[in-house]
Design a protein around this motif. Structure first.
Motif, PDB file in Angstrom:
ATOM      1  N   GLY A   1       0.794  -1.208   0.000  1.00  0.00           N
ATOM      2  CA  GLY A   1       0.000   0.000   0.000  1.00  0.00           C
ATOM      3  C   GLY A   1       0.831   1.263   0.000  1.00  0.00           C
ATOM      4  N   ARG A   2       2.101   1.169   0.377  1.00  0.00           N
ATOM      5  CA  ARG A   2       2.980   2.327   0.330  1.00  0.00           C
ATOM      6  C   ARG A   2       3.877   2.229  -0.901  1.00  0.00           C
ATOM      7  N   VAL A   3       4.054   3.322  -1.616  1.00  0.00           N
ATOM      8  CA  VAL A   3       4.815   3.310  -2.861  1.00  0.00           C
ATOM      9  C   VAL A   3       6.270   3.662  -2.568  1.00  0.00           C
ATOM     10  N   PRO A   4       7.212   2.748  -2.844  1.00  0.00           N
ATOM     11  CA  PRO A   4       8.625   3.050  -2.602  1.00  0.00           C
ATOM     12  C   PRO A   4       9.122   4.183  -3.503  1.00  0.00           C
ATOM     13  N   THR A   5      10.030   4.980  -2.963  1.00  0.00           N
ATOM     14  CA  THR A   5      10.650   6.021  -3.767  1.00  0.00           C
ATOM     15  C   THR A   5      11.719   5.418  -4.674  1.00  0.00           C
ATOM     16  N   ALA A   6      11.982   6.104  -5.778  1.00  0.00           N
ATOM     17  CA  ALA A   6      12.962   5.596  -6.739  1.00  0.00           C
ATOM     18  C   ALA A   6      14.371   5.668  -6.155  1.00  0.00           C
ATOM     19  N   PRO A   7      15.161   4.614  -6.311  1.00  0.00           N
ATOM     20  CA  PRO A   7      16.560   4.646  -5.841  1.00  0.00           C
ATOM     21  C   PRO A   7      17.437   5.434  -6.800  1.00  0.00           C
ATOM     22  N   ASP A   8      18.659   5.693  -6.369  1.00  0.00           N
ATOM     23  CA  ASP A   8      19.620   6.340  -7.260  1.00  0.00           C
ATOM     24  C   ASP A   8      19.859   5.461  -8.489  1.00  0.00           C
ATOM     25  N   PRO A   9      19.999   6.080  -9.657  1.00  0.00           N
ATOM     26  CA  PRO A   9      20.218   5.287 -10.883  1.00  0.00           C
ATOM     27  C   PRO A   9      21.529   4.508 -10.835  1.00  0.00           C
ATOM     28  N   LEU A  10      21.530   3.388 -11.519  1.00  0.00           N
ATOM     29  CA  LEU A  10      22.750   2.607 -11.668  1.00  0.00           C
ATOM     30  C   LEU A  10      23.665   3.274 -12.699  1.00  0.00           C
ATOM     31  N   PRO A  11      24.975   3.073 -12.566  1.00  0.00           N
ATOM     32  CA  PRO A  11      25.903   3.719 -13.496  1.00  0.00           C
ATOM     33  C   PRO A  11      25.909   3.097 -14.882  1.00  0.00           C
ATOM     34  N   ILE A  12      25.517   1.833 -14.978  1.00  0.00           N
ATOM     35  CA  ILE A  12      25.480   1.098 -16.247  1.00  0.00           C
ATOM     36  C   ILE A  12      24.163   0.330 -16.285  1.00  0.00           C
ATOM     37  N   PRO A  13      23.409   0.392 -17.384  1.00  0.00           N
ATOM     38  CA  PRO A  13      22.091  -0.254 -17.425  1.00  0.00           C
ATOM     39  C   PRO A  13      22.168  -1.770 -17.270  1.00  0.00           C
ATOM     40  N   VAL A  14      21.148  -2.312 -16.616  1.00  0.00           N
ATOM     41  CA  VAL A  14      21.042  -3.750 -16.386  1.00  0.00           C
ATOM     42  C   VAL A  14      19.658  -4.239 -16.821  1.00  0.00           C
ATOM     43  N   VAL A  15      19.453  -5.546 -16.665  1.00  0.00           N
ATOM     44  CA  VAL A  15      18.204  -6.208 -17.063  1.00  0.00           C
ATOM     45  C   VAL A  15      17.499  -6.760 -15.830  1.00  0.00           C
ATOM     46  N   ASP A  16      16.201  -6.493 -15.712  1.00  0.00           N
ATOM     47  CA  ASP A  16      15.358  -7.236 -14.772  1.00  0.00           C
ATOM     48  C   ASP A  16      14.954  -8.501 -15.502  1.00  0.00           C
ATOM     49  N   ASN A  17      15.572  -9.618 -15.149  1.00  0.00           N
ATOM     50  CA  ASN A  17      15.427 -10.811 -15.970  1.00  0.00           C
ATOM     51  C   ASN A  17      14.237 -11.685 -15.582  1.00  0.00           C
TER      52      ASN A  17
END
Length: 291
Positions: free
Chosen positions: A17-33
Protein backbone atom coordinates in the motif's frame (compact mmCIF):
# COMPACT_ATOMS: atom_id res chain seq x y z
CA UNK A 1 6.59 -16.06 -9.41
CA UNK A 2 6.22 -15.89 -5.66
CA UNK A 3 3.12 -15.50 -3.60
CA UNK A 4 3.08 -12.68 -1.04
CA UNK A 5 5.77 -13.29 1.51
CA UNK A 6 5.04 -15.47 4.48
CA UNK A 7 5.58 -14.12 7.97
CA UNK A 8 5.36 -10.62 9.36
CA UNK A 9 5.60 -7.53 7.21
CA UNK A 10 6.36 -3.96 8.11
CA UNK A 11 2.69 -3.04 7.63
CA UNK A 12 2.02 0.68 7.50
CA UNK A 13 5.69 1.61 7.79
CA UNK A 14 6.84 0.17 4.48
CA UNK A 15 4.34 -2.55 3.64
CA UNK A 16 1.74 -3.23 0.98
CA UNK A 17 0.00 0.00 0.00
CA UNK A 18 2.98 2.33 0.33
CA UNK A 19 4.81 3.31 -2.86
CA UNK A 20 8.62 3.05 -2.60
CA UNK A 21 10.65 6.02 -3.77
CA UNK A 22 12.96 5.60 -6.74
CA UNK A 23 16.56 4.65 -5.84
CA UNK A 24 19.62 6.34 -7.26
CA UNK A 25 20.22 5.29 -10.88
CA UNK A 26 22.75 2.61 -11.67
CA UNK A 27 25.90 3.72 -13.50
CA UNK A 28 25.48 1.10 -16.25
CA UNK A 29 22.09 -0.25 -17.42
CA UNK A 30 21.04 -3.75 -16.39
CA UNK A 31 18.20 -6.21 -17.06
CA UNK A 32 15.36 -7.24 -14.77
CA UNK A 33 15.43 -10.81 -15.97
CA UNK A 34 12.15 -11.91 -14.38
CA UNK A 35 9.08 -9.75 -13.80
CA UNK A 36 5.30 -10.18 -14.05
CA UNK A 37 3.75 -7.14 -15.70
CA UNK A 38 0.43 -8.99 -15.95
CA UNK A 39 0.00 -9.56 -12.20
CA UNK A 40 -1.52 -7.09 -9.76
CA UNK A 41 -1.55 -7.57 -6.01
CA UNK A 42 -4.87 -7.72 -4.20
CA UNK A 43 -6.65 -4.38 -4.18
CA UNK A 44 -4.35 -2.81 -6.77
CA UNK A 45 -4.78 -1.95 -10.43
CA UNK A 46 -2.49 -3.63 -12.96
CA UNK A 47 0.60 -1.56 -13.68
CA UNK A 48 0.72 0.41 -16.91
CA UNK A 49 3.40 -1.27 -19.01
CA UNK A 50 4.71 1.88 -20.70
CA UNK A 51 4.93 3.67 -17.35
CA UNK A 52 6.67 0.69 -15.73
CA UNK A 53 9.22 0.52 -18.54
CA UNK A 54 9.90 4.27 -18.38
CA UNK A 55 10.36 4.32 -14.59
CA UNK A 56 12.77 1.39 -14.79
CA UNK A 57 14.81 2.97 -17.58
CA UNK A 58 15.12 6.18 -15.55
CA UNK A 59 17.15 4.33 -12.89
CA UNK A 60 19.24 2.20 -15.26
CA UNK A 61 17.03 -0.85 -15.77
CA UNK A 62 16.51 -0.49 -19.50
CA UNK A 63 15.51 -4.06 -20.44
CA UNK A 64 12.97 -6.46 -18.94
CA UNK A 65 12.01 -10.11 -19.29
CA UNK A 66 8.27 -10.49 -18.82
CA UNK A 67 7.22 -13.94 -17.61
CA UNK A 68 3.74 -15.31 -18.26
CA UNK A 69 3.23 -18.47 -16.24
CA UNK A 70 -0.39 -19.34 -16.97
CA UNK A 71 -2.36 -19.16 -20.21
CA UNK A 72 -3.71 -15.61 -19.72
CA UNK A 73 -0.25 -14.43 -18.69
CA UNK A 74 1.39 -16.16 -21.66
CA UNK A 75 -1.06 -14.53 -24.09
CA UNK A 76 -0.41 -11.15 -22.46
CA UNK A 77 3.34 -11.70 -22.80
CA UNK A 78 3.09 -12.43 -26.53
CA UNK A 79 1.24 -9.14 -27.00
CA UNK A 80 3.55 -7.03 -24.83
CA UNK A 81 6.78 -8.09 -26.52
CA UNK A 82 5.40 -6.90 -29.86
CA UNK A 83 4.50 -3.47 -28.48
CA UNK A 84 7.52 -2.71 -26.29
CA UNK A 85 11.05 -3.18 -27.67
CA UNK A 86 12.47 -3.01 -24.13
CA UNK A 87 10.64 -6.24 -23.22
CA UNK A 88 11.42 -9.85 -24.09
CA UNK A 89 9.21 -12.67 -22.88
CA UNK A 90 8.94 -16.09 -21.36
CA UNK A 91 5.94 -18.45 -21.33
CA UNK A 92 5.18 -21.62 -19.41
CA UNK A 93 2.76 -23.30 -17.07
CA UNK A 94 3.79 -22.63 -13.48
CA UNK A 95 4.33 -25.79 -11.42
CA UNK A 96 1.15 -25.04 -9.48
CA UNK A 97 -0.83 -24.63 -12.70
CA UNK A 98 -0.08 -28.09 -14.03
CA UNK A 99 -1.98 -30.12 -11.37
CA UNK A 100 -4.97 -27.76 -11.62
CA UNK A 101 -5.14 -28.08 -15.39
CA UNK A 102 -4.64 -31.83 -15.25
CA UNK A 103 -7.56 -32.17 -12.85
CA UNK A 104 -9.70 -30.12 -15.22
CA UNK A 105 -8.69 -32.28 -18.18
CA UNK A 106 -7.16 -29.36 -20.07
CA UNK A 107 -3.42 -29.83 -19.56
CA UNK A 108 -2.66 -31.18 -23.04
CA UNK A 109 -4.49 -28.29 -24.69
CA UNK A 110 -2.57 -25.85 -22.49
CA UNK A 111 0.72 -27.47 -23.51
CA UNK A 112 -0.15 -27.00 -27.18
CA UNK A 113 -0.92 -23.32 -26.72
CA UNK A 114 2.24 -22.66 -24.71
CA UNK A 115 4.36 -24.26 -27.41
CA UNK A 116 2.63 -22.19 -30.11
CA UNK A 117 3.23 -18.96 -28.19
CA UNK A 118 6.84 -19.94 -27.46
CA UNK A 119 7.61 -19.98 -31.19
CA UNK A 120 7.38 -16.16 -31.26
CA UNK A 121 10.88 -14.77 -31.97
CA UNK A 122 10.71 -12.33 -29.03
CA UNK A 123 9.67 -15.08 -26.61
CA UNK A 124 13.14 -16.19 -25.58
CA UNK A 125 12.34 -18.20 -22.43
CA UNK A 126 10.45 -21.32 -21.47
CA UNK A 127 9.57 -20.54 -17.92
CA UNK A 128 8.93 -20.30 -15.25
CA UNK A 129 8.68 -24.04 -14.90
CA UNK A 130 10.04 -26.42 -12.29
CA UNK A 131 8.75 -27.77 -8.99
CA UNK A 132 6.91 -26.23 -6.05
CA UNK A 133 6.32 -28.57 -3.14
CA UNK A 134 5.25 -25.71 -0.84
CA UNK A 135 1.85 -25.05 -2.39
CA UNK A 136 1.14 -28.38 -4.10
CA UNK A 137 0.56 -31.47 -1.98
CA UNK A 138 1.88 -34.99 -2.59
CA UNK A 139 -0.94 -35.81 -5.03
CA UNK A 140 0.34 -33.15 -7.43
CA UNK A 141 4.02 -34.07 -7.40
CA UNK A 142 3.84 -36.53 -10.29
CA UNK A 143 2.03 -34.07 -12.55
CA UNK A 144 4.49 -31.31 -11.64
CA UNK A 145 7.47 -33.49 -12.48
CA UNK A 146 5.95 -34.58 -15.80
CA UNK A 147 5.21 -30.94 -16.64
CA UNK A 148 8.77 -29.93 -15.77
CA UNK A 149 10.12 -32.61 -18.11
CA UNK A 150 7.81 -31.42 -20.90
CA UNK A 151 9.00 -27.83 -20.54
CA UNK A 152 12.66 -28.90 -20.58
CA UNK A 153 12.03 -30.75 -23.83
CA UNK A 154 10.27 -27.77 -25.42
CA UNK A 155 13.10 -25.41 -24.45
CA UNK A 156 15.64 -27.68 -26.11
CA UNK A 157 13.56 -28.28 -29.23
CA UNK A 158 12.88 -24.57 -29.74
CA UNK A 159 16.33 -23.40 -28.71
CA UNK A 160 15.02 -21.24 -25.86
CA UNK A 161 16.47 -20.49 -22.44
CA UNK A 162 14.87 -22.24 -19.45
CA UNK A 163 13.84 -20.41 -16.27
CA UNK A 164 13.26 -22.62 -13.24
CA UNK A 165 10.99 -22.11 -10.24
CA UNK A 166 12.28 -24.19 -7.33
CA UNK A 167 10.51 -24.07 -4.01
CA UNK A 168 11.25 -26.73 -1.40
CA UNK A 169 12.32 -29.08 -4.20
CA UNK A 170 16.06 -28.53 -4.73
CA UNK A 171 17.08 -32.18 -4.97
CA UNK A 172 14.32 -33.20 -7.38
CA UNK A 173 14.90 -30.13 -9.59
CA UNK A 174 18.59 -30.96 -9.95
CA UNK A 175 17.87 -34.66 -10.44
CA UNK A 176 15.34 -34.08 -13.23
CA UNK A 177 17.60 -31.58 -14.98
CA UNK A 178 20.38 -34.17 -14.92
CA UNK A 179 18.08 -36.94 -16.17
CA UNK A 180 16.60 -34.90 -19.00
CA UNK A 181 19.69 -32.89 -19.85
CA UNK A 182 19.39 -29.18 -19.13
CA UNK A 183 19.21 -26.68 -22.00
CA UNK A 184 22.44 -24.86 -22.73
CA UNK A 185 21.03 -21.70 -21.08
CA UNK A 186 19.36 -22.58 -17.79
CA UNK A 187 18.43 -19.98 -15.17
CA UNK A 188 17.60 -20.70 -11.54
CA UNK A 189 14.98 -17.99 -11.09
CA UNK A 190 14.77 -16.34 -7.66
CA UNK A 191 17.54 -18.60 -6.38
CA UNK A 192 16.64 -19.92 -2.94
CA UNK A 193 19.20 -22.61 -2.24
CA UNK A 194 22.18 -22.70 0.08
CA UNK A 195 25.90 -22.70 -0.70
CA UNK A 196 25.89 -26.39 -1.56
CA UNK A 197 23.08 -26.05 -4.08
CA UNK A 198 24.70 -22.93 -5.52
CA UNK A 199 27.98 -24.79 -6.06
CA UNK A 200 26.17 -27.63 -7.84
CA UNK A 201 24.37 -25.18 -10.12
CA UNK A 202 27.57 -23.29 -10.88
CA UNK A 203 29.41 -26.53 -11.73
CA UNK A 204 26.63 -27.42 -14.17
CA UNK A 205 26.87 -24.04 -15.87
CA UNK A 206 23.50 -22.71 -14.76
CA UNK A 207 22.86 -19.01 -14.20
CA UNK A 208 21.71 -17.98 -10.71
CA UNK A 209 19.23 -15.12 -10.57
CA UNK A 210 18.83 -13.23 -7.30
CA UNK A 211 15.75 -11.26 -6.27
CA UNK A 212 15.02 -8.82 -3.45
CA UNK A 213 15.14 -11.68 -0.97
CA UNK A 214 18.94 -11.42 -0.97
CA UNK A 215 18.57 -8.04 0.81
CA UNK A 216 16.48 -9.37 3.69
CA UNK A 217 18.11 -9.37 7.12
CA UNK A 218 17.34 -13.04 7.69
CA UNK A 219 18.76 -14.17 4.31
CA UNK A 220 22.34 -14.90 5.40
CA UNK A 221 22.41 -18.31 3.68
CA UNK A 222 21.23 -16.72 0.44
CA UNK A 223 23.98 -14.11 0.58
CA UNK A 224 26.48 -16.90 1.23
CA UNK A 225 25.22 -18.63 -1.92
CA UNK A 226 25.62 -15.40 -3.90
CA UNK A 227 29.18 -15.06 -2.61
CA UNK A 228 30.20 -18.33 -4.32
CA UNK A 229 28.49 -17.47 -7.62
CA UNK A 230 30.92 -16.30 -10.33
CA UNK A 231 30.30 -12.93 -11.98
CA UNK A 232 29.75 -14.64 -15.33
CA UNK A 233 26.85 -16.72 -13.96
CA UNK A 234 24.86 -14.16 -11.96
CA UNK A 235 21.62 -12.38 -12.89
CA UNK A 236 19.22 -10.06 -11.06
CA UNK A 237 15.42 -9.88 -11.02
CA UNK A 238 12.45 -8.47 -9.20
CA UNK A 239 9.82 -11.23 -9.49
CA UNK A 240 7.53 -8.19 -9.29
CA UNK A 241 5.05 -7.44 -7.88
CA UNK A 242 6.44 -9.57 -5.03
CA UNK A 243 9.74 -9.88 -3.11
CA UNK A 244 10.45 -6.17 -2.81
CA UNK A 245 13.99 -5.47 -1.61
CA UNK A 246 14.83 -3.81 1.70
CA UNK A 247 14.05 -1.26 2.98
CA UNK A 248 10.66 -1.67 1.27
CA UNK A 249 9.96 -5.32 2.06
CA UNK A 250 6.22 -5.95 1.87
CA UNK A 251 5.48 -3.07 -0.50
CA UNK A 252 4.58 -3.70 -4.13
CA UNK A 253 7.66 -4.45 -6.18
CA UNK A 254 8.48 -3.11 -9.66
CA UNK A 255 11.47 -3.15 -12.00
CA UNK A 256 12.59 0.35 -10.96
CA UNK A 257 13.64 -1.10 -7.59
CA UNK A 258 16.31 -3.39 -9.09
CA UNK A 259 19.13 -0.95 -8.15
CA UNK A 260 18.50 -1.68 -4.45
CA UNK A 261 19.18 -5.36 -5.02
CA UNK A 262 22.15 -4.73 -7.31
CA UNK A 263 23.95 -2.59 -4.73
CA UNK A 264 23.51 -5.23 -2.01
CA UNK A 265 24.71 -7.91 -4.41
CA UNK A 266 27.83 -5.91 -5.25
CA UNK A 267 28.68 -5.64 -1.57
CA UNK A 268 28.21 -9.36 -1.01
CA UNK A 269 30.31 -10.26 -4.05
CA UNK A 270 33.01 -7.75 -3.18
CA UNK A 271 32.94 -5.96 -6.53
CA UNK A 272 32.30 -2.39 -7.59
CA UNK A 273 28.75 -1.62 -8.68
CA UNK A 274 29.76 -0.74 -12.29
CA UNK A 275 31.59 -4.06 -12.64
CA UNK A 276 28.56 -5.99 -11.45
CA UNK A 277 26.28 -3.98 -13.75
CA UNK A 278 28.48 -4.80 -16.74
CA UNK A 279 28.33 -8.50 -15.87
CA UNK A 280 24.56 -8.49 -15.33
CA UNK A 281 23.98 -6.83 -18.69
CA UNK A 282 26.37 -9.11 -20.57
CA UNK A 283 25.07 -12.26 -18.89
CA UNK A 284 21.47 -11.34 -19.74
CA UNK A 285 22.29 -10.98 -23.41
CA UNK A 286 24.23 -14.26 -23.34
CA UNK A 287 21.11 -15.97 -22.03
CA UNK A 288 18.37 -14.19 -23.99
CA UNK A 289 20.12 -12.65 -26.99
CA UNK A 290 19.91 -8.99 -28.02
CA UNK A 291 16.77 -7.00 -27.32
Amino acid sequence: MATPEAGPRPGGRSGHGRVPTAPDPLPIPVVDNHTHLDIARDGEEPADVADTVAKAAAVGVDRLVQIGCDLPGARFTAEVVDKHPEVLGGVALHPNEAPRLAEAGSLDAAYREIEELAAHPRIRVIGETGLDYFRTGPDGVGVQQDSFRWHIDVAKRLGKALQIHDRDAHDDVLRILAEEGAPERTVMHCFSGDVGIARQCVERGYFLSFAGTVTFKNARSLRDALAVTPLEQVLVETDAPYLTPAPWRGATNAPYLVPLTVRVMAGVMGVAVPILCEALSANSERVYGPW
